[in-house]
Design a protein around this motif. Structure first.
Motif, PDB file in Angstrom:
ATOM      1  N   ALA A  22      18.609  -7.016   3.780  1.00 58.38           N
ATOM      2  CA  ALA A  22      17.402  -7.426   4.495  1.00 58.38           C
ATOM      3  C   ALA A  22      16.820  -8.637   3.776  1.00 58.38           C
ATOM      4  CB  ALA A  22      16.392  -6.290   4.524  1.00 58.38           C
ATOM      5  N   VAL A  23      16.490  -9.667   4.543  1.00 58.13           N
ATOM      6  CA  VAL A  23      15.926 -10.886   3.976  1.00 58.13           C
ATOM      7  C   VAL A  23      14.764 -11.362   4.839  1.00 58.13           C
ATOM      8  CG1 VAL A  23      18.014 -11.680   2.784  1.00 58.13           C
ATOM      9  CG2 VAL A  23      17.666 -12.302   5.178  1.00 58.13           C
ATOM     10  N   ASP A  34      12.938 -10.297  -1.338  1.00 62.64           N
ATOM     11  CA  ASP A  34      11.699  -9.576  -1.610  1.00 62.64           C
ATOM     12  C   ASP A  34      10.659  -9.963  -0.565  1.00 62.64           C
ATOM     13  OD1 ASP A  34       9.358  -8.457  -2.598  1.00 62.64           O
ATOM     14  OD2 ASP A  34       9.614  -9.243  -4.627  1.00 62.64           O
ATOM     15  N   VAL A  35      10.230  -8.998   0.237  1.00 62.79           N
ATOM     16  CA  VAL A  35       9.273  -9.288   1.312  1.00 62.79           C
ATOM     17  C   VAL A  35       7.966  -9.870   0.766  1.00 62.79           C
ATOM     18  CG1 VAL A  35       8.271  -6.974   1.444  1.00 62.79           C
ATOM     19  CG2 VAL A  35       8.292  -8.414   3.477  1.00 62.79           C
ATOM     20  N   HIS A  82       3.301  -3.121   9.570  1.00 64.48           N
ATOM     21  CA  HIS A  82       3.911  -1.951  10.190  1.00 64.48           C
ATOM     22  C   HIS A  82       4.734  -1.178   9.158  1.00 64.48           C
ATOM     23  CE1 HIS A  82       6.462   0.407  12.906  1.00 64.48           C
ATOM     24  NE2 HIS A  82       5.483   0.268  13.775  1.00 64.48           N
ATOM     25  N   LEU A  83       4.612   0.144   9.160  1.00 61.50           N
ATOM     26  CA  LEU A  83       5.298   0.994   8.188  1.00 61.50           C
ATOM     27  C   LEU A  83       6.810   0.801   8.197  1.00 61.50           C
ATOM     28  CD1 LEU A  83       5.214   3.195   6.044  1.00 61.50           C
ATOM     29  CD2 LEU A  83       5.229   4.886   7.889  1.00 61.50           C
ATOM     30  N   LYS A  88      11.697  -1.095   5.243  1.00 62.93           N
ATOM     31  CA  LYS A  88      12.837  -2.000   5.199  1.00 62.93           C
ATOM     32  C   LYS A  88      12.799  -2.840   3.922  1.00 62.93           C
ATOM     33  CE  LYS A  88      15.161  -5.552   7.884  1.00 62.93           C
ATOM     34  NZ  LYS A  88      15.161  -6.334   9.112  1.00 62.93           N
ATOM     35  N   GLY A  89      11.603  -3.137   3.468  1.00 65.56           N
ATOM     36  CA  GLY A  89      11.436  -3.948   2.274  1.00 65.56           C
ATOM     37  C   GLY A  89      11.793  -3.244   0.973  1.00 65.56           C
ATOM     38  N   ILE A  90      11.783  -1.910   0.977  1.00 62.62           N
ATOM     39  CA  ILE A  90      12.098  -1.190  -0.268  1.00 62.62           C
ATOM     40  C   ILE A  90      13.480  -0.570  -0.276  1.00 62.62           C
ATOM     41  CG2 ILE A  90       9.700  -0.722  -0.854  1.00 62.62           C
ATOM     42  CD1 ILE A  90      10.152   2.150   0.120  1.00 62.62           C
TER      43      ILE A  90
END
Length: 107
Positions: A22-23, A34-35, A82-83, A88-90
């Protein structure tokens, strides 16, 4: 895209085609993992320009599944509102020893 972005502050998310990571589109049109480092685009024109760049990257097969997401700016950096996007970021929630959370120091 499952979450429809509606806010005035948005970032652009995707998955890197090479490894599926994820980017997010960061400053200077660089894809970041990293978001919190994701660039924040404010206003319809800025968002449209960022999406156009990301879609071009998708055509070049750098990333796939490009979409905008609503974000807010915090002391820790960019944060999805949004949760689903926060998760997705972690990384995976069933295995804390995998994904982005495994690379961060324990709190």
């Amino acid at each position: 895209m499952l979450v429809k972005a509606k806010g005035t502050q948005q970032s652009v998310a995707a998955s890197r085609l090479l490894d599926g990571e994820a980017v997010w589109l960061g400053a200077g049109n660089i894809w970041v993992e990293d978001v919190a480092l994701a660039a924040v685009f404010d206003g319809a024109d800025a968002i449209a320009e960022a999406l156009a760049f990301a879609k071009a990257e998708e055509k070049r097969q750098i990333v796939v599944d490009v979409y905008p997401l609503d974000v807010e700016i915090t002391d820790q950096g960019t944060r999805p509102t949004h949760l689903r996007e926060r998760l997705k970021g972690i990384g995976p929630t069933v295995r804390r020893d995998l994904g982005k959370q495994a690379r961060q120091p324990a709190a």
